[in-house]
Design a protein around this motif. Structure first.
Motif, PDB file in Angstrom:
ATOM      1  N   ILE A  88      37.887  87.344  12.916  1.00 22.67           N
ATOM      2  CA  ILE A  88      38.792  87.637  14.021  1.00 22.67           C
ATOM      3  C   ILE A  88      39.264  86.374  14.723  1.00 22.67           C
ATOM      4  N   ALA A  89      38.367  85.414  14.926  1.00 21.69           N
ATOM      5  CA  ALA A  89      38.745  84.194  15.651  1.00 21.69           C
ATOM      6  C   ALA A  89      39.923  83.505  14.983  1.00 21.69           C
ATOM      7  N   GLU A  90      39.896  83.430  13.655  1.00 13.30           N
ATOM      8  CA  GLU A  90      40.998  82.770  12.957  1.00 13.30           C
ATOM      9  C   GLU A  90      42.265  83.617  12.988  1.00 13.30           C
ATOM     10  N   LEU A  91      42.118  84.924  12.864  1.00 14.25           N
ATOM     11  CA  LEU A  91      43.300  85.778  12.925  1.00 14.25           C
ATOM     12  C   LEU A  91      43.991  85.652  14.275  1.00 14.25           C
ATOM     13  N   LEU A  92      43.211  85.532  15.343  1.00 16.20           N
ATOM     14  CA  LEU A  92      43.798  85.399  16.678  1.00 16.20           C
ATOM     15  C   LEU A  92      44.550  84.087  16.860  1.00 16.20           C
ATOM     16  N   GLU A  93      44.286  83.124  16.003  1.00 19.09           N
ATOM     17  CA  GLU A  93      45.083  81.899  16.029  1.00 19.09           C
ATOM     18  C   GLU A  93      46.460  82.107  15.420  1.00 19.09           C
ATOM     19  N   ARG A  94      46.605  83.212  14.684  1.00 15.53           N
ATOM     20  CA  ARG A  94      47.856  83.480  13.984  1.00 15.53           C
ATOM     21  C   ARG A  94      48.682  84.579  14.640  1.00 15.53           C
ATOM     22  N   VAL A  95      47.999  85.500  15.358  1.00 15.90           N
ATOM     23  CA  VAL A  95      48.706  86.628  15.961  1.00 15.90           C
ATOM     24  C   VAL A  95      48.218  86.846  17.381  1.00 15.90           C
ATOM     25  N   ASP A  96      49.058  87.464  18.201  1.00 13.32           N
ATOM     26  CA  ASP A  96      48.700  87.836  19.567  1.00 13.32           C
ATOM     27  C   ASP A  96      48.314  89.305  19.549  1.00 13.32           C
ATOM     28  N   ALA A  97      47.009  89.584  19.580  1.00 15.67           N
ATOM     29  CA  ALA A  97      46.545  90.956  19.382  1.00 15.67           C
ATOM     30  C   ALA A  97      45.368  91.267  20.282  1.00 15.67           C
ATOM     31  N   LYS A  98      45.266  92.534  20.666  1.00 15.70           N
ATOM     32  CA  LYS A  98      44.111  93.027  21.383  1.00 15.70           C
ATOM     33  C   LYS A  98      43.031  93.404  20.374  1.00 15.70           C
ATOM     34  N   VAL A  99      41.778  93.182  20.745  1.00 10.88           N
ATOM     35  CA  VAL A  99      40.657  93.446  19.845  1.00 10.88           C
ATOM     36  C   VAL A  99      39.894  94.665  20.359  1.00 10.88           C
ATOM     37  N   ILE A 100      39.905  95.737  19.585  1.00 16.03           N
ATOM     38  CA  ILE A 100      39.309  97.012  19.980  1.00 16.03           C
ATOM     39  C   ILE A 100      37.897  97.096  19.418  1.00 16.03           C
ATOM     40  N   VAL A 101      36.906  97.198  20.321  1.00 17.14           N
ATOM     41  CA  VAL A 101      35.510  97.255  19.904  1.00 17.14           C
ATOM     42  C   VAL A 101      34.774  98.232  20.819  1.00 17.14           C
ATOM     43  N   HIS A 102      33.775  98.918  20.283  1.00 15.59           N
ATOM     44  CA  HIS A 102      33.004  99.817  21.126  1.00 15.59           C
ATOM     45  C   HIS A 102      32.266  99.024  22.186  1.00 15.59           C
ATOM     46  N   ARG A 103      32.165  99.603  23.365  1.00 22.21           N
ATOM     47  CA  ARG A 103      31.585  98.885  24.502  1.00 22.21           C
ATOM     48  C   ARG A 103      30.148  98.451  24.242  1.00 22.21           C
ATOM     49  N   ALA A 104      29.422  99.174  23.369  1.00 18.25           N
ATOM     50  CA  ALA A 104      28.033  98.831  23.090  1.00 18.25           C
ATOM     51  C   ALA A 104      27.893  97.500  22.352  1.00 18.25           C
ATOM     52  N   GLU A 105      28.977  97.033  21.712  1.00 19.36           N
ATOM     53  CA  GLU A 105      28.905  95.794  20.946  1.00 19.36           C
ATOM     54  C   GLU A 105      29.928  94.759  21.392  1.00 19.36           C
ATOM     55  N   ALA A 106      30.608  95.034  22.490  1.00 16.33           N
ATOM     56  CA  ALA A 106      31.680  94.130  22.927  1.00 16.33           C
ATOM     57  C   ALA A 106      31.162  92.720  23.185  1.00 16.33           C
ATOM     58  N   ASP A 107      29.979  92.595  23.757  1.00 16.65           N
ATOM     59  CA  ASP A 107      29.450  91.267  24.066  1.00 16.65           C
ATOM     60  C   ASP A 107      29.235  90.435  22.809  1.00 16.65           C
ATOM     61  N   HIS A 108      28.976  91.093  21.680  1.00 13.00           N
ATOM     62  CA  HIS A 108      28.783  90.359  20.431  1.00 13.00           C
ATOM     63  C   HIS A 108      30.055  89.645  20.000  1.00 13.00           C
ATOM     64  N   LEU A 109      31.202  90.191  20.417  1.00  8.60           N
ATOM     65  CA  LEU A 109      32.486  89.627  19.979  1.00  8.60           C
ATOM     66  C   LEU A 109      33.048  88.592  20.947  1.00  8.60           C
ATOM     67  N   THR A 110      32.427  88.431  22.095  1.00  7.92           N
ATOM     68  CA  THR A 110      32.970  87.506  23.098  1.00  7.92           C
ATOM     69  C   THR A 110      33.200  86.104  22.544  1.00  7.92           C
ATOM     70  N   PRO A 111      32.272  85.531  21.752  1.00  9.93           N
ATOM     71  CA  PRO A 111      32.532  84.186  21.222  1.00  9.93           C
ATOM     72  C   PRO A 111      33.722  84.124  20.283  1.00  9.93           C
ATOM     73  N   LEU A 112      34.077  85.252  19.655  1.00  9.84           N
ATOM     74  CA  LEU A 112      35.181  85.267  18.695  1.00  9.84           C
ATOM     75  C   LEU A 112      36.507  85.657  19.319  1.00  9.84           C
ATOM     76  N   ALA A 113      36.470  86.564  20.302  1.00  8.38           N
ATOM     77  CA  ALA A 113      37.716  87.169  20.793  1.00  8.38           C
ATOM     78  C   ALA A 113      37.981  86.963  22.274  1.00  8.38           C
ATOM     79  N   GLY A 114      36.959  86.619  23.053  1.00 11.00           N
ATOM     80  CA  GLY A 114      37.157  86.316  24.464  1.00 11.00           C
ATOM     81  C   GLY A 114      37.877  87.401  25.234  1.00 11.00           C
ATOM     82  N   SER A 115      38.914  87.006  25.972  1.00  6.35           N
ATOM     83  CA  SER A 115      39.628  87.929  26.855  1.00  6.35           C
ATOM     84  C   SER A 115      40.514  88.919  26.102  1.00  6.35           C
ATOM     85  N   ASN A 116      40.622  88.779  24.784  1.00  4.59           N
ATOM     86  CA  ASN A 116      41.410  89.724  23.999  1.00  4.59           C
ATOM     87  C   ASN A 116      40.693  91.056  23.791  1.00  4.59           C
ATOM     88  N   ILE A 117      39.413  91.105  24.139  1.00  6.02           N
ATOM     89  CA  ILE A 117      38.604  92.294  23.869  1.00  6.02           C
ATOM     90  C   ILE A 117      39.014  93.463  24.765  1.00  6.02           C
TER      91      ILE A 117
END
Length: 235
Positions: A88-117
């Motif tokens: 996801i981190a690399e894809l976000l360098e190429r596109v402007d997109a929101k990252v949809i993740v279940h709230r139970a695992e959202a913190d796991h994605l913070t290093p990859l997606a940040g405020s896009n979550i």
């Protein structure tokens, strides 16, 4: 003379759907969206990001969302078995997109997606133009595992495979929750629903149906939690 006006038959929005096998772990990546508005989401983009972007571009689709069935590195990127997976981190360098993740695992994605979550829960709906995607929370493989129901297609991640289900012996897994997700969530869907799994684990078979899995999937033949747990080696 009276004129009777009949309502035209309802027409589902035209669904854009691509299934692509990518990476070193037989992952299926999906692109879904609307052929009318050309908005698309990528589901579980971990591998071969350039190819994903090229496919969307060739189909004249704009990636506006990234959907995660769960946050294992082979589905979203990160380190796995010594590999650094793009994700996801690399894809976000190429596109402007929101990252949809279940709230139970959202913190796991913070290093990859940040405020896009965008944190979601069971029953939430995402709109890709005129195409609606319903979120089904299906914990078991991971606490925040989720499937995506779009029209008559279920993108099932690592919850439901063709003739099997996701592992329940990993950190964060729960065989009890897996049994509940399979029995009380996915098996409530219509038999005609097309099942699109997260990996090519079925000798090249790319899809199934809920009806077929209900009849033939060994993981769905247990009539009680006790027998399921025994079969999974947890009783």
């Amino acid at each position: 003379m009276s004129h009777i006006q009949r309502k035209p038959p309802s027409v589902q929005p035209t669904l854009y759907l691509r299934q692509v096998e990518l990476g070193e772990m037989a992952n299926y990546v999906y692109l879904i969206g609307s052929t009318t508005t050309k908005e698309a989401a990528v589901i579980d983009p971990a591998w071969e990001i350039d190819r994903i972007v090229e496919i969307a571009k060739a189909d004249s689709m704009t990636i506006t969302h990234i959907l995660a069935t769960h946050t294992h590195p082979d589905h979203v990127g990160g380190k796995l078995y010594g590999l650094q997976i793009q994700g996801i981190a690399e894809l976000l360098e190429r596109v402007d997109a929101k990252v949809i993740v279940h709230r139970a695992e959202a913190d796991h994605l913070t290093p990859l997606a940040g405020s896009n979550i965008v944190r979601v829960d069971h029953g939430d709906t995402l709109h890709l133009g005129d195409v609606a995607v319903t979120i089904l929370h299906t914990p078991g493989h991971t606490p925040g595992s989720q499937c995506f129901l779009v029209q008559d297609h279920l993108i099932s991640g690592d919850t439901l495979f063709i003739s099997s289900c996701g592992r329940v012996d990993l950190p964060g897994s729960s065989p009890e929750q897996m049994y509940d997700s399979l029995t009380n969530r996915l098996m409530k869907l219509d038999d005609k629903t097309v099942v699109l799994p997260g990996h090519n684990y079925a000798a090249g078979r790319t899809s199934s149906t809920i009806g077929e899995e209900r009849k033939k999937n060994p993981c769905l033949q247990y009539r009680s939690l006790t027998t399921f747990l025994r079969a999974m080696g947890n009783a």
